[in-house]
Scaffold this active site. Structure first.
Site, PDB file in Angstrom:
ATOM      1  N   ARG A  81      -2.428  -0.326  18.817  1.00 10.55           N
ATOM      2  CA  ARG A  81      -1.482   0.158  19.816  1.00 10.55           C
ATOM      3  C   ARG A  81      -1.499  -1.134  21.055  1.00 10.55           C
ATOM      4  O   ARG A  81      -2.242  -1.139  21.787  1.00 10.55           O
ATOM      5  CB  ARG A  81      -2.052   1.310  20.521  1.00 10.55           C
ATOM      6  CG  ARG A  81      -1.683   2.617  19.574  1.00 10.55           C
ATOM      7  CD  ARG A  81      -2.833   3.695  20.088  1.00 10.55           C
ATOM      8  NE  ARG A  81      -2.566   3.991  21.751  1.00 10.55           N
ATOM      9  CZ  ARG A  81      -3.731   4.716  22.258  1.00 10.55           C
ATOM     10  NH1 ARG A  81      -4.753   5.354  21.555  1.00 10.55           N
ATOM     11  NH2 ARG A  81      -3.706   4.905  23.339  1.00 10.55           N
ATOM     12  N   ARG A  86       0.753  -1.329   0.034  1.00 11.85           N
ATOM     13  CA  ARG A  86      -0.063  -0.161   0.110  1.00 11.85           C
ATOM     14  C   ARG A  86       0.902   1.263   0.135  1.00 11.85           C
ATOM     15  O   ARG A  86       1.926   1.312   0.504  1.00 11.85           O
ATOM     16  CB  ARG A  86      -1.051   0.055   1.246  1.00 11.85           C
ATOM     17  CG  ARG A  86      -2.224  -1.010   1.115  1.00 11.85           C
ATOM     18  CD  ARG A  86      -2.876  -0.721   2.278  1.00 11.85           C
ATOM     19  NE  ARG A  86      -3.966   0.377   2.096  1.00 11.85           N
ATOM     20  CZ  ARG A  86      -4.034   1.152   2.987  1.00 11.85           C
ATOM     21  NH1 ARG A  86      -3.392   1.428   4.416  1.00 11.85           N
ATOM     22  NH2 ARG A  86      -4.942   2.210   2.957  1.00 11.85           N
ATOM     23  N   LYS A  96       2.964  -9.772  10.904  1.00 14.80           N
ATOM     24  CA  LYS A  96       2.280  -9.566   9.541  1.00 14.80           C
ATOM     25  C   LYS A  96       2.992 -10.692   8.819  1.00 14.80           C
ATOM     26  O   LYS A  96       4.059 -11.054   8.770  1.00 14.80           O
ATOM     27  CB  LYS A  96       2.857  -8.203   8.977  1.00 14.80           C
ATOM     28  CG  LYS A  96       1.915  -8.199   7.444  1.00 14.80           C
ATOM     29  CD  LYS A  96       2.143  -6.606   7.167  1.00 14.80           C
ATOM     30  CE  LYS A  96       1.458  -6.331   5.821  1.00 14.80           C
ATOM     31  NZ  LYS A  96       1.486  -5.208   5.259  1.00 14.80           N
TER      32      LYS A  96
END
Length: 322
Positions: free
Chosen positions: A320, A119, A185
């Site tokens: 967070r 992205r 990820k």
């Protein structure tokens, strides 16, 4: 690089065993000195080669190369297959096919991307034979306005493919397009479009998943990451993974073409890692703290910010973690 000769060299080295310069030279029809030069150039594709006097050359780890014939068979006529061992970007290739009038759906995949994209134009690390790089070209009616939630639906499709091949993996999704395991990820989704604002749209759904990546290959990644080799005891083959992800994406797009995001809203919420969590919203007006409250019917992120409920349609969200 002479791609064909280098690909032949890689296929001989893919087993991870030592092969002498004489053996490789005979296979490629070139001298041992020329083999040495080619071995050095494989670093450009993210491959580490060990060279030992008296033994020869070997890859630092074996490669699970894609099998295009098996992949085409697995697609079972649902889509045509475009496979190039080396390319700049599968999404760019799919967009080029759309511009050329190629009938869809089309599955585009590769062993290596020289200009893989995430992205916002970020580079996507794409070492040779290490990960999954696949794009699906598909035509949707209704114009750009009918595509709300598509990246979330694509995430659901990827999660379904992973759960089928690696049960218990524990995949989660982070709005709008990240695939996570254990807070790290594993991959992501990149949607790109070509077509008319109000007419038929050629959609390209690109997916990248980390499969078996070395720390050296991942050196440029600036966030916590994981791959299937680390996340599960028996990772699926890359060919099986491409087939499963592509078919789930096509199933999703078939359903999305009729019903939009609605059928995928509840499945997404079941995988949503942001819901109920403190998040940081990076939007046009700046960086703001908020609490995620799920997603809207158009796939927008619902957040509680400054005592108000708002919907975030663009920008980025960071978890967070506490």
């Amino acid at each position: 690089m002479d791609d064909n000769a280098d690909l032949t060299l890689i296929r001989h080295l893919a087993d991870g065993r030592f092969h002498s310069g004489a053996e490789l030279g005979e296979a490629l029809g070139i001298s041992r000195a020329a083999i040495w030069k080619r071995v050095q150039r494989l670093d450009e594709w993210g491959l580490a080669v060990e060279s030992v006097r008296g033994k020869g050359h070997r890859l630092s780890r074996p490669l699970d190369l894609l099998d295009p014939a098996a992949l085409a068979l697995a697609l079972d006529g649902r889509a045509s297959l475009k496979f190039k061992p080396v390319t700049a970007s599968t999404n760019a290739d799919a967009l080029a096919l759309a511009a050329a009038g190629q009938a869809s759906p089309v599955v585009v995949t590769t062993e290596f991307q020289s200009a893989g994209r995430g992205r916002r134009g970020r580079a996507w690390q794409s070492p040779f034979g290490a990960n999954l790089y696949v794009s699906v070209l598909y035509e949707l009616a209704g114009g750009f306005s009918a595509l709300g939630g598509l990246s979330l639906a694509a995430g659901v499709a990827v999660a379904r493919a992973l759960e089928r091949l690696a049960p218990g993996l524990g995949v989660g999704l982070k709005w709008p397009n990240d695939v996570l395991v254990d807070g790290a990820k594993l991959g992501g989704v990149l949607i790109e479009l070509a077509g008319e604002m109000e007419g038929g749209v050629q959609v390209v759904v690109g997916v990248g998943l980390n499969v078996a990546m070395s720390d050296r290959q991942a050196g440029a990644i600036d966030q916590s990451w994981i791959d299937l080799q680390r996340a599960c005891a028996s990772p699926p083959s890359r060919t099986d993974l491409v087939a499963a992800v592509a078919l789930e994406l096509i199933d999703m797009l078939d359903r999305f073409a009729v019903d939009g995001f609605a059928p995928f809203m509840a499945p997404f919420e079941a995988l949503d890692l942001c819901r109920g969590r403190p998040v940081t919203v990076h939007a046009a007006e700046g960086v703001r703290p908020a609490v995620a409250r799920g997603v809207g019917e158009d796939g927008a992120l619902c957040v509680e910010m400054d005592g108000e409920t708002r919907f975030v349609h663009g920008g980025e969200v960071s978890l967070r973690l506490q």
